[in-house]
Write a protein that holds these residues in place. Structure first.
Motif, PDB file in Angstrom:
ATOM      1  N   ILE A 194      -4.071  -3.715 -14.024  1.00  0.00           N
ATOM      2  CA  ILE A 194      -5.145  -4.194 -14.900  1.00  0.00           C
ATOM      3  C   ILE A 194      -5.932  -2.998 -15.426  1.00  0.00           C
ATOM      4  O   ILE A 194      -6.354  -2.128 -14.657  1.00  0.00           O
ATOM      5  N   PRO A 243      -9.289  -3.328 -11.024  1.00  0.00           N
ATOM      6  CA  PRO A 243      -8.604  -2.579 -12.084  1.00  0.00           C
ATOM      7  C   PRO A 243      -7.806  -1.428 -11.502  1.00  0.00           C
ATOM      8  O   PRO A 243      -8.136  -0.897 -10.436  1.00  0.00           O
ATOM      9  N   LEU A 248     -12.157 -10.675 -13.875  1.00  0.00           N
ATOM     10  CA  LEU A 248     -11.109 -10.136 -13.005  1.00  0.00           C
ATOM     11  C   LEU A 248     -10.665 -11.171 -11.967  1.00  0.00           C
ATOM     12  O   LEU A 248      -9.462 -11.365 -11.745  1.00  0.00           O
TER      13      LEU A 248
END
Length: 273
Positions: free
Chosen positions: A108, A145, A91
């Motif tokens: 994401i 995310p 990430l």
């Protein structure tokens, strides 16, 4: 597809990258969502049936895709916490790639199947809680995310998979990592889940208890339980069918992809038409 090697401390791991090329006749560059896929394989291997075919489905929807070859059980390592550290490293790596590959860092997705789903669920539960994350990943998480997608995922390793406690201990000797639902907080992200109630490998209660915890915490989720079908269906179409294995095909369960794309529109990851 191109291979990308990354490392966490002294351990190397690999990403399979499926980047969307820019469309040259657009007047302005267009940033795309990105999916990080954690395939299943019982923590023994990463199944290809949940790798390239899934990545290319995301590509067809205008979403970059990466397949994370996360830590498996070997003679030197357990899966946890290294798999979570590798996902966090991935990430953070995306931040440096966002311009060159036109990535929308606010969109994401973490995508997990079976054992890979446990990695995603544990990440959603443990690594998005800043106090818990710092215990195993002292760096800041620069990219977070936006949502998760879980397919027939292991959530609680005491519910019937693994069948032998010896294998569970090889995944992690620390019971802290065994039950993803126990550590879920309001920091967790919206999640789409699907499974069959006849899954003979990972009991369907895994999906149910994670949905229950999300419901209790007020985290948006969508859960689809199909009435028939085996474990490990992937797309449930001929594309991911192991030759001569009819159990890999299920026209009803294959609708999960359409339902998932609709959910991504509801979450504003994809535009509504």
């Amino acid at each position: 597809m191109q291979k990308q090697e990354l490392s966490y401390e002294d351990t190397k791991f690999t990403l399979d990258t499926y980047w969307l090329d820019p469309i040259s006749d657009f007047d302005e560059p267009l940033d795309h969502p990105l999916a990080i896929i954690c395939p299943g394989g019982a923590f023994k291997f990463h199944t290809d049936r949940e790798s390239q075919p899934i990545a290319m489905k995301f590509n067809a929807e205008g979403i970059h895709a990466l397949v994370l070859r996360y830590q498996l059980i070997d003679d030197e390592h357990t899966v946890y916490p290294l798999a979570l550290q590798e996902l966090a490293t991935t990430l953070n790596w995306l931040k440096a790639q966002s311009k060159s590959h036109q990535i929308d860092l606010s969109k994401i997705l973490l995508v997990g199947f079976s054992a890979g789903g446990h990695v995603v669920a544990d990440f959603n539960s443990i690594m998005l809680n800043p106090d818990e994350r710092k215990k195993i990943f002292p760096e800041e998480l620069e990219v977070q995310p936006a949502a998760n997608i879980l397919g027939y995922s292991v959530i609680d390793m005491t519910l019937g998979w693994p069948r032998e406690e010896e294998w569970t201990m090889k995944v992690s000797s620390d019971i802290y990592y065994w039950q993803a639902q126990e550590h879920l907080t309001k920091d967790g992200k919206p999640t789409f889940m699907w499974q069959t109630v006849t899954d003979g490998t990972v009991p369907v209660m895994n999906s149910i208890i994670y949905a229950q915890k999300m419901d209790f915490l007020g985290i948006p989720y969508e859960l689809h339980l199909f009435g028939s079908g085996d474990h490990g269906l992937s797309l449930a179409t001929y594309v991911t069918q192991n030759p001569n294995n009819e159990a890999n095909l299920n026209v009803y369960d294959a609708k999960w992809w359409e339902l998932c794309v609709n959910w991504l529109k509801l979450q504003k990851i994809l535009p509504k038409l």
